[in-house]
Design an enzyme around this catalytic site. Structure first.
Site, PDB file in Angstrom:
ATOM      1  N   HIS A 245      40.672  30.709  37.059  1.00  0.00           N
ATOM      2  CA  HIS A 245      41.892  30.744  37.762  1.00  0.00           C
ATOM      3  C   HIS A 245      43.018  30.066  37.471  1.00  0.00           C
ATOM      4  CE1 HIS A 245      43.994  31.279  41.556  1.00  0.00           C
ATOM      5  NE2 HIS A 245      43.371  32.232  41.997  1.00  0.00           N
ATOM      6  N   GLU A 303      36.249  36.514  43.166  1.00  0.00           N
ATOM      7  CA  GLU A 303      35.685  37.992  42.721  1.00  0.00           C
ATOM      8  C   GLU A 303      34.266  37.917  42.666  1.00  0.00           C
ATOM      9  OE1 GLU A 303      38.092  39.611  43.803  1.00  0.00           O
ATOM     10  OE2 GLU A 303      39.660  39.669  42.401  1.00  0.00           O
TER      11      GLU A 303
END
Ligand code: CMC
Length: 361
Positions: A245, A303
């Site tokens: 991220h 995700e």
């Protein structure tokens, strides 16, 4: 070199805060842990919209208004559905949303909330040669989305999907929210702004990752050796989907929120063996990434468990990004309104690094 706008603050917002070091997500003063699994999506829409629309009703009325918007959107897009179903499911949804009125009012906003929830099941059904199911304006939003997909929706699956929509409703100035705010800053309408968000969300580095997570799990299951498969991907310069991220240096708090929902579902269907396998893959991926990128803390992101949750509630991989958009629409709209209210056009500069023209004597 200008690169990815890392650490640039481009907006003041009251909507959400991502603490990438502590691993916390705050949405309008509430922690994710407080909202996920406890608040309904319509309540979170109200929380995000508060102060951005004059005529915002209470929670129960807003839920009813979203139901009415689902019916209105279905009636508007119905004549086009057969054409839209020829496109891939994300492009079909986006094209269907593009025909919605481009205003700034609550009715415009609610149509944009309703549209992904209506278009996605309708296009999936048409793709399978089945007739789309008309929305039920009295049903809850997530439950109706599942009913339009499969004809029925168990309360457990509807609650799981609702928790997902809440978990992804907003997340700081991510790429799609920034794109939305850029368009809103021109004082274009909400549909124009949300279409920009949809464009940015599609890519695999942002909202397009969960479909490939399922492909990865299936490929690893077929290979029988998670560590070897993942190491081979890294050796070929590939990114492991569902990990890493730009902001989080620790585990994405949304991953745990969604994992808890999947675990609850596991007690009432076959999801538990899939979850157990995914947990092993997750650990193998974290180990491989730690060795391959020792300079970077690459952790599980939202995700990875999004993929398991959306698979468990019955969506096929190719529609995962659509469902992400169904949740994120609330945040995009609130950010668009917040940006419009500043009255300030977003217009950064670029640095020209190309050749100079020949000087004419
Ligand atoms: N697999 C392999 N390497 C990775 C990964 C990954 N998933 N994520 C980061 N890296 C590497 C990256 O290649 C780079 O290596 P090097 O320095 O050798 O070139 C290094 O780690 C830089 O890491 P970073 O600066 O923290 O990462 P970034 O900001 O460039 O990328 C990202 C963030 C999300 C695009 C990336 O982690 C990625 O591509 N992940 C896979 C796709 C994915 O899961 N996307 C969903 C993101 S979460 C949803 C959302 O909030 O939008």
């Amino acid at each position: 070199m200008a690169n990815g706008l890392d650490d640039v603050v481009a907006a003041d917002t009251v909507l959400s805060d991502v603490d990438g070091v502590g691993g916390h997500l705050t949405i309008r003063g509430h922690s994710l842990a407080e909202l996920a699994g406890r608040w309904r999506y319509a309540q979170v829409v109200r929380l995000l919209f508060d102060g951005f629309f004059d005529d915002l009703p209470g929670d129960a009325e807003l839920e009813k208004a979203i139901g009415k918007a689902r019916v209105e959107v279905f009636d508007r897009v119905k004549p086009l559905l057969a054409q839209l179903a020829r496109l891939d499911i994300y492009s079909g949804m986006r094209a269907g949303m593009a025909i919605l009125p481009d205003g700034d009012g609550l009715a415009d906003a609610l149509r944009l909330i309703a549209a992904p929830a209506v278009l996605t099941p309708a296009l999936l059904r048409l793709g399978q040669g089945e007739t789309p199911i008309t929305p039920d304006e009295k049903a809850d939003h997530a439950g109706d989305m599942l009913r339009m997909l499969a004809g029925t929706a168990s309360p457990a699956l509807a609650k799981a999907l609702d928790s997902y929509l809440v978990t992804v409703c907003d997340h700081g100035l991510n790429a799609s929210t920034f794109a939305t705010r850029v368009v809103a800053s021109t004082q274009a309408g909400l549909t124009s702004a949300i279409l920009a968000g949809l464009g940015a969300l599609k890519g695999p580095l942002h909202g397009g990752a969960p479909g490939p997570v399922i492909e990865m799990l299936d490929a690893i299951e077929a290979s029988g050796d998670a560590t070897a498969w993942l190491s081979d991907e890294i050796a070929h310069g590939e990114r492991i989907m569902g990990f890493g991220h730009r902001i989080y240096r620790v585990r994405d708090p949304r991953a745990d929120a969604l994992k808890a929902v999947v675990r609850q579902l596991g007690s009432c269907n076959e999801t538990s063996s899939r979850l157990a396998f995914a947990e092993k893959v997750e650990q193998a991926a974290l180990d491989v990434l730690r060795i391959a990128k020792p300079q970077r803390s690459i952790q599980t992101n939202v995700e990875f468990y999004t993929a398991l949750l959306l698979e468990a509630v019955g969506f096929p991989n190719e529609a995962f990004s659509n469902v992400f958009a169904a949740g994120r629409a609330a945040g995009w709209i609130a950010h668009a309104r917040e940006q419009q209210a500043t009255g300030r056009l977003i217009r950064p500069q670029s640095r020209y690094v190309g050749p100079l023209p020949d000087l004419v004597a």
